[in-house]
Write a protein that holds these residues in place. Structure first.
Motif, PDB file in Angstrom:
ATOM      1  N   GLY A 346     -21.815  55.486  33.189  1.00 26.56           N
ATOM      2  CA  GLY A 346     -21.533  55.589  34.605  1.00 26.56           C
ATOM      3  C   GLY A 346     -21.765  54.269  35.332  1.00 26.56           C
ATOM      4  O   GLY A 346     -22.516  53.402  34.865  1.00 26.56           O
ATOM      5  N   GLU A 347     -21.150  54.130  36.510  1.00 28.52           N
ATOM      6  CA  GLU A 347     -21.213  52.877  37.243  1.00 28.52           C
ATOM      7  C   GLU A 347     -22.618  52.576  37.763  1.00 28.52           C
ATOM      8  O   GLU A 347     -23.087  51.443  37.695  1.00 28.52           O
ATOM      9  N   VAL A 348     -23.291  53.619  38.299  1.00 28.25           N
ATOM     10  CA  VAL A 348     -24.629  53.399  38.852  1.00 28.25           C
ATOM     11  C   VAL A 348     -25.604  52.982  37.752  1.00 28.25           C
ATOM     12  O   VAL A 348     -26.384  52.026  37.913  1.00 28.25           O
ATOM     13  N   LYS A 349     -25.576  53.673  36.620  1.00 24.43           N
ATOM     14  CA  LYS A 349     -26.484  53.344  35.524  1.00 24.43           C
ATOM     15  C   LYS A 349     -26.173  51.975  34.928  1.00 24.43           C
ATOM     16  O   LYS A 349     -27.061  51.336  34.347  1.00 24.43           O
ATOM     17  N   TYR A 350     -24.941  51.540  35.069  1.00 29.22           N
ATOM     18  CA  TYR A 350     -24.587  50.199  34.596  1.00 29.22           C
ATOM     19  C   TYR A 350     -25.418  49.138  35.324  1.00 29.22           C
ATOM     20  O   TYR A 350     -26.030  48.262  34.697  1.00 29.22           O
ATOM     21  N   TYR A 351     -25.463  49.245  36.651  1.00 34.44           N
ATOM     22  CA  TYR A 351     -26.236  48.283  37.429  1.00 34.44           C
ATOM     23  C   TYR A 351     -27.739  48.467  37.215  1.00 34.44           C
ATOM     24  O   TYR A 351     -28.504  47.490  37.257  1.00 34.44           O
ATOM     25  N   VAL A 352     -28.174  49.710  37.006  1.00 36.78           N
ATOM     26  CA  VAL A 352     -29.588  49.956  36.719  1.00 36.78           C
ATOM     27  C   VAL A 352     -29.996  49.268  35.419  1.00 36.78           C
ATOM     28  O   VAL A 352     -31.067  48.641  35.323  1.00 36.78           O
ATOM     29  N   VAL A 353     -29.133  49.351  34.401  1.00 34.53           N
ATOM     30  CA  VAL A 353     -29.411  48.699  33.114  1.00 34.53           C
ATOM     31  C   VAL A 353     -29.504  47.190  33.293  1.00 34.53           C
ATOM     32  O   VAL A 353     -30.410  46.535  32.754  1.00 34.53           O
ATOM     33  N   LEU A 354     -28.595  46.603  34.090  1.00 37.07           N
ATOM     34  CA  LEU A 354     -28.612  45.157  34.284  1.00 37.07           C
ATOM     35  C   LEU A 354     -29.879  44.699  34.996  1.00 37.07           C
ATOM     36  O   LEU A 354     -30.522  43.722  34.585  1.00 37.07           O
ATOM     37  N   VAL A 355     -30.254  45.409  36.061  1.00 40.34           N
ATOM     38  CA  VAL A 355     -31.422  45.007  36.844  1.00 40.34           C
ATOM     39  C   VAL A 355     -32.696  45.119  36.010  1.00 40.34           C
ATOM     40  O   VAL A 355     -33.513  44.186  35.958  1.00 40.34           O
ATOM     41  N   TRP A 356     -32.873  46.244  35.349  1.00 36.99           N
ATOM     42  CA  TRP A 356     -34.096  46.439  34.571  1.00 36.99           C
ATOM     43  C   TRP A 356     -34.132  45.557  33.324  1.00 36.99           C
ATOM     44  O   TRP A 356     -35.209  45.179  32.858  1.00 36.99           O
ATOM     45  N   CYS A 357     -32.977  45.202  32.818  1.00 32.47           N
ATOM     46  CA  CYS A 357     -32.932  44.272  31.683  1.00 32.47           C
ATOM     47  C   CYS A 357     -33.502  42.918  32.103  1.00 32.47           C
ATOM     48  O   CYS A 357     -34.316  42.323  31.380  1.00 32.47           O
ATOM     49  N   ALA A 358     -33.097  42.430  33.289  1.00 31.58           N
ATOM     50  CA  ALA A 358     -33.614  41.155  33.783  1.00 31.58           C
ATOM     51  C   ALA A 358     -35.117  41.234  34.052  1.00 31.58           C
ATOM     52  O   ALA A 358     -35.868  40.302  33.728  1.00 31.58           O
ATOM     53  N   ILE A 359     -35.585  42.350  34.610  1.00 30.41           N
ATOM     54  CA  ILE A 359     -37.010  42.506  34.916  1.00 30.41           C
ATOM     55  C   ILE A 359     -37.845  42.547  33.640  1.00 30.41           C
ATOM     56  O   ILE A 359     -38.888  41.878  33.527  1.00 30.41           O
ATOM     57  N   LEU A 360     -37.407  43.326  32.659  1.00 28.43           N
ATOM     58  CA  LEU A 360     -38.193  43.481  31.433  1.00 28.43           C
ATOM     59  C   LEU A 360     -38.247  42.189  30.621  1.00 28.43           C
ATOM     60  O   LEU A 360     -39.284  41.871  30.025  1.00 28.43           O
ATOM     61  N   TRP A 361     -37.140  41.446  30.585  1.00 29.43           N
ATOM     62  CA  TRP A 361     -37.176  40.176  29.863  1.00 29.43           C
ATOM     63  C   TRP A 361     -38.134  39.195  30.526  1.00 29.43           C
ATOM     64  O   TRP A 361     -38.827  38.435  29.852  1.00 29.43           O
ATOM     65  N   GLN A 362     -38.190  39.230  31.862  1.00 33.25           N
ATOM     66  CA  GLN A 362     -39.126  38.345  32.545  1.00 33.25           C
ATOM     67  C   GLN A 362     -40.565  38.774  32.299  1.00 33.25           C
ATOM     68  O   GLN A 362     -41.471  37.939  32.221  1.00 33.25           O
ATOM     69  N   CYS A 363     -40.790  40.098  32.169  1.00 33.87           N
ATOM     70  CA  CYS A 363     -42.122  40.590  31.801  1.00 33.87           C
ATOM     71  C   CYS A 363     -42.542  40.049  30.439  1.00 33.87           C
ATOM     72  O   CYS A 363     -43.711  39.698  30.224  1.00 33.87           O
ATOM     73  N   PHE A 364     -41.586  39.958  29.526  1.00 31.94           N
ATOM     74  CA  PHE A 364     -41.878  39.411  28.199  1.00 31.94           C
ATOM     75  C   PHE A 364     -42.338  37.961  28.285  1.00 31.94           C
ATOM     76  O   PHE A 364     -43.349  37.581  27.678  1.00 31.94           O
ATOM     77  N   PHE A 365     -41.607  37.139  29.039  1.00 35.96           N
ATOM     78  CA  PHE A 365     -41.965  35.730  29.153  1.00 35.96           C
ATOM     79  C   PHE A 365     -43.311  35.550  29.849  1.00 35.96           C
ATOM     80  O   PHE A 365     -44.156  34.771  29.404  1.00 35.96           O
ATOM     81  N   LEU A 366     -43.521  36.283  30.945  1.00 32.07           N
ATOM     82  CA  LEU A 366     -44.790  36.172  31.664  1.00 32.07           C
ATOM     83  C   LEU A 366     -45.955  36.652  30.806  1.00 32.07           C
ATOM     84  O   LEU A 366     -47.027  36.050  30.790  1.00 32.07           O
TER      85      LEU A 366
END
Length: 448
Positions: A346-366
């Motif tokens: 779905g379109e909404v979950k598409y953007y949710v996946v993108l946003v949380w993907c960026a957040i979680l990867w930054q959590c990894f680096f931090l």
């Protein structure tokens, strides 16, 4: 009366000699400690009395057990410019509660371990989820790995407020940032290499199961050991050689059984491309890590947690800029809306996946940077190694990936290799600490 005055004067003289002898003994002890570290400190009697006055006001005193102050730092203390440690090498000597500092350190360790756990498991899973349900933009996926770099501004802002509050007590200005132009340029180059590594990883993950990708990425330890030998002259040990052999055999086993876990919509050629691109990712990341260590060594300033976050911020910015150029050339920005409408979840979950993907990867680096700084690199490596089977398990549960016997053998060899490498690092660090303690003891004995 005259005899009484002479007796009183004699007693005062004897008492003064005893006090002076006491101070001379204490000062000689501190001077020997300074000489052990290669620092000669020469002070006149007036300055020695000022040291005693500072000691009465501050239990930590003008010395630090690990690093005695040099003459410039001593004069900074006498002029009342004591305060927080910054990247120029000034040491903090204001009174503080040891219990609070230990509690704060434990809290930071726990927080960074949680960030590392969440980022290391969630980042790859969401990246694979993007490709699994209709995502086809490798440049976009690579952009998401470092696109959350503005999140680092929050801990940097908190650090600035903390340093500003401490600096206000001593009436001297607070530095806004600690990066020097030379260090900024080095971080920019490392950021471009990281952006290239992100693209290779995203491209490989688009054709591979996340469980297979996690095992292949673990081979970066072998590449790290090799490049560390070339760049920072880190010697090979039996444990590192054993680790390299085990990780290499594990990767070969996966390569010889490529058809066992190949996704349905991926051809044999695409799978092999993803396999070697992921190995290239591990190799490039194995090159970046020794370059980061070399940057630390060449930096003409103390490496603090604030400085490390600033370096990560610059690296993330340039890596994201590199991937942004790739997205512009590949016209990914124009295709995002069309891809969102066609996304399987779905379109909404598409953007949710993108946003949380960026957040979680930054959590990894931090989390990785925080664990390395608060504890050591060994603990970060152990946590990442322990999370490999967790990623395997999550991939099988949430993405319904196959877990074949070949993959199980490769995982066992991978964990064995990581354990061997971690144990070797532990022994090397222990030997260095014992050698440093022995050298310090020998220096004190000779000075006596």
């Amino acid at each position: 009366m005259r005899s009484l005055s002479l007796s009183l004067a004699l007693k005062v003289f004897i008492a003064s000699r005893i006090i002076c002898s006491f101070f001379e003994i204490k000062w000689e002890t501190k001077r020997k400690e300074a000489l052990v570290h290669g620092v000669e400190i020469i002070l006149d009697p007036k300055q020695q009395l000022q040291i005693f006055w500072l000691r009465c006001r501050n239990r930590e005193g003008i010395y630090n057990d690990r690093k005695p102050l040099r003459r410039t730092e001593y004069h900074s203390q006498l002029q009342g410019r004591t305060g927080m440690m910054d990247a120029e090498g000034q040491q903090s000597h204001h009174p503080k509660d040891p219990q609070m500092s230990k509690a704060l350190k434990r809290a930071l360790v726990v927080l960074n371990c949680l960030l590392l756990f969440v980022g290391d498991t969630g980042g790859p899973l969401l990246s694979r989820l993007y490709f699994r349900h209709g995502g086809h933009r490798q440049w976009l996926a690579s952009w998401l790995e470092t696109g959350g770099w503005p999140l680092i501004l929050l801990p940097l802002f908190i650090s600035y407020l903390y340093r500003r509050r401490l600096a206000s007590d001593h009436h001297h200005p607070t530095k806004l940032f600690f990066l020097t132009p030379r260090l900024f340029l080095a971080c920019a180059v490392l950021g471009l290499l990281t952006g290239t590594d992100d693209f290779l990883y995203a491209y490989g993950l688009s054709f591979l199961p996340v469980s297979t990708s996690a095992i292949l990425i673990s081979t970066q330890l072998a590449f790290t050991a090799f490049f560390a030998f070339l760049i920072v002259k880190q010697k090979f040990t039996p444990y590192s050689i054993n680790s390299i052999a085990l990780l290499s055999v594990g990767a070969v086993i996966l390569g010889l059984h490529t058809s066992s876990d190949r996704p349905d919509n991926v051809s044999q050629g695409q799978y092999l491309m993803g396999f070697f691109l992921t190995l290239g990712t591990a190799a490039l990341y194995g090159l970046v890590l020794p370059l980061v260590e070399l940057t630390y060594r060449k930096a003409s300033q103390v490496i603090t947690y604030t400085l490390v976050m600033e370096m990560q911020l610059v690296m993330g910015f340039f890596a994201t800029a590199f991937c942004t150029i790739g997205m512009l050339v590949n016209k990914d920005f124009e295709a995002i809306q069309r891809e969102a409408r066609q996304y399987g979840l779905g379109e909404v979950k598409y953007y949710v996946v993108l946003v949380w993907c960026a957040i979680l990867w930054q959590c990894f680096f931090l989390g990785t940077v925080g664990v390395i700084f608060c504890v050591n690199t060994l603990l970060a490596g152990i946590i990442i190694a322990v999370l490999i089977p967790v990623i395997e398990l999550f991939g099988a549960i949430f993405l319904h990936e196959k877990f074949t016997s070949e993959k199980g053998v490769s995982l066992a060899l991978c964990l064995w290799g990581l354990a061997s490498y971690s144990y070797g690092e532990y022994r090397e660090n222990k030997k260095k600490k014992e050698a440093a303690l022995k050298a310090q003891t020998t220096g004190l004995t000779r000075g006596g």
